[in-house]
Write an enzyme that holds these catalytic residues in place. Structure first.
Site, short mmCIF file in Angstrom:
data_model
loop_
_atom_site.label_atom_id
_atom_site.label_comp_id
_atom_site.label_asym_id
_atom_site.label_seq_id
_atom_site.Cartn_x
_atom_site.Cartn_y
_atom_site.Cartn_z
N CYS A 1 0.79 -1.27 -0.10
CA CYS A 1 0.10 -0.03 0.01
C CYS A 1 0.97 1.35 0.02
O CYS A 1 1.88 1.18 0.67
CB CYS A 1 -0.99 -0.20 1.02
SG CYS A 1 -0.34 0.77 2.67
N GLU A 2 0.58 2.30 -0.75
CA GLU A 2 1.51 3.50 -0.93
C GLU A 2 1.18 4.34 0.11
O GLU A 2 1.98 5.21 0.20
CB GLU A 2 1.08 4.15 -2.31
CG GLU A 2 -0.17 4.55 -2.46
CD GLU A 2 -0.54 5.19 -3.98
OE1 GLU A 2 0.11 4.96 -5.13
OE2 GLU A 2 -1.29 6.09 -3.82
N HIS A 3 0.24 4.06 1.08
CA HIS A 3 -0.06 5.13 2.06
C HIS A 3 0.97 4.72 3.25
O HIS A 3 1.49 5.53 4.12
CB HIS A 3 -1.47 5.07 2.61
CG HIS A 3 -2.17 5.76 1.60
ND1 HIS A 3 -3.54 5.02 1.28
CD2 HIS A 3 -2.01 6.37 0.76
CE1 HIS A 3 -3.98 5.64 0.33
NE2 HIS A 3 -3.35 6.53 -0.30
N HIS A 4 1.26 3.31 3.54
CA HIS A 4 1.88 3.10 4.71
C HIS A 4 3.35 2.08 4.28
O HIS A 4 4.07 1.78 5.01
CB HIS A 4 1.14 1.96 5.62
CG HIS A 4 0.06 2.70 6.23
ND1 HIS A 4 -1.24 2.91 5.57
CD2 HIS A 4 -0.20 3.61 7.07
CE1 HIS A 4 -2.06 3.37 6.17
NE2 HIS A 4 -1.35 3.97 7.15
N GLN B 1 -5.50 -0.56 -3.61
CA GLN B 1 -6.04 -1.75 -4.11
C GLN B 1 -7.15 -1.40 -5.37
O GLN B 1 -7.46 -2.11 -6.34
CB GLN B 1 -6.99 -2.50 -2.91
CG GLN B 1 -7.41 -3.82 -3.62
CD GLN B 1 -8.18 -4.63 -2.50
OE1 GLN B 1 -7.65 -4.63 -1.35
NE2 GLN B 1 -9.05 -5.17 -2.82
N HIS C 1 -5.10 -6.17 4.32
CA HIS C 1 -4.01 -5.20 4.44
C HIS C 1 -3.24 -5.00 5.71
O HIS C 1 -3.98 -4.83 6.68
CB HIS C 1 -4.69 -3.71 4.21
CG HIS C 1 -5.27 -3.59 2.62
ND1 HIS C 1 -4.73 -2.49 2.00
CD2 HIS C 1 -6.19 -4.12 2.00
CE1 HIS C 1 -5.21 -2.65 0.72
NE2 HIS C 1 -6.19 -3.66 0.75
N CYS D 1 -1.63 -2.66 6.90
CA CYS D 1 -1.92 -1.48 7.65
C CYS D 1 -3.33 -1.53 8.43
O CYS D 1 -3.66 -0.57 9.25
CB CYS D 1 -1.74 -0.40 6.68
SG CYS D 1 -3.03 -0.08 5.40
ZN LIG Z 1 -2.03 1.33 4.01
#
Ligand SMILES: [Zn+2]
Length: 184
Positions: free
Chosen positions: A76-79, A117, A145, A147
């Protein structure tokens, strides 16, 4: 193509940032190891997905083709934490089909990038639509996920489900129904 030095420096900074000592024995080779690993898990950034869909076979019918339970791993590109699960892909050929393993390869090219996703699902659907000129494509991803499970709301086992439809799947609910029946 990747800047290995920059990755190593970055990992060292993170280790220092969290209060660790990057010089202690167990961590000494970690920056190097992560830099090598990133070559692999982000290798999709420099890969062209269409190469996997260029070799095709002619078919006369236009029956739905489905490849289900394709295991994938992404980040995931956020975490920058993993999310992983199963991809189910169906398409309606317009005179040509791709080798079945090539569908999994296509998933992999997009999965091996920092992702969300929803975007991953759409990219797979678009690649099949464009390269196979399919009359319809439907892609469904079910993923866990990290995260969501190891931090934040901590809901182990919860699945995020995303769907992307193109062409005839947008117009014909019966095809969508058939898709869900075949996935089950
Ligand atoms: Zn994430």
């Amino acid at each position: 193509m990747m800047d290995q030095e920059k990755i190593k420096q970055g990992v060292r900074l993170i280790l220092e940032g969290i209060g660790e000592n990057p010089e202690r024995e167990g961590l000494r080779e970690t920056p190097e190891r992560i830099a090598r690993m990133y070559e692999e898990i982000y290798g999709g950034l420099t890969e062209d997905p269409s190469i996997h869909l260029q070799k095709t076979f002619r078919v006369d019918n236009d029956e739905m083709v489905m490849e289900k339970d394709i295991t994938f791993y992404s980040t995931c590109e956020h975490h920058l934490l993993p999310f992983y699960g199963k991809a189910h892909i169906a398409y309606i050929p317009a005179g040509k089909v791709a080798g079945l393993s090539k569908l999994a390869r296509t998933v992999e090219v997009f999965a091996r990038r920092p992702q969300i996703q929803e975007k991953l699902t759409g990219q797979i659907a678009d690649a099949l639509t464009e390269n196979l000129k399919s009359k319809g494509v439907m892609v469904m991803l079910e993923a866990e996920h990290m995260c969501m499970t190891m931090r934040g709301i901590k809901k182990p086992g919860s699945q995020t489900v995303t769907v992307a439809k193109r062409g005839r799947f947008l117009e014909e609910p019966k095809l969508v129904q058939e898709f869900y029946q075949m996935v089950r």
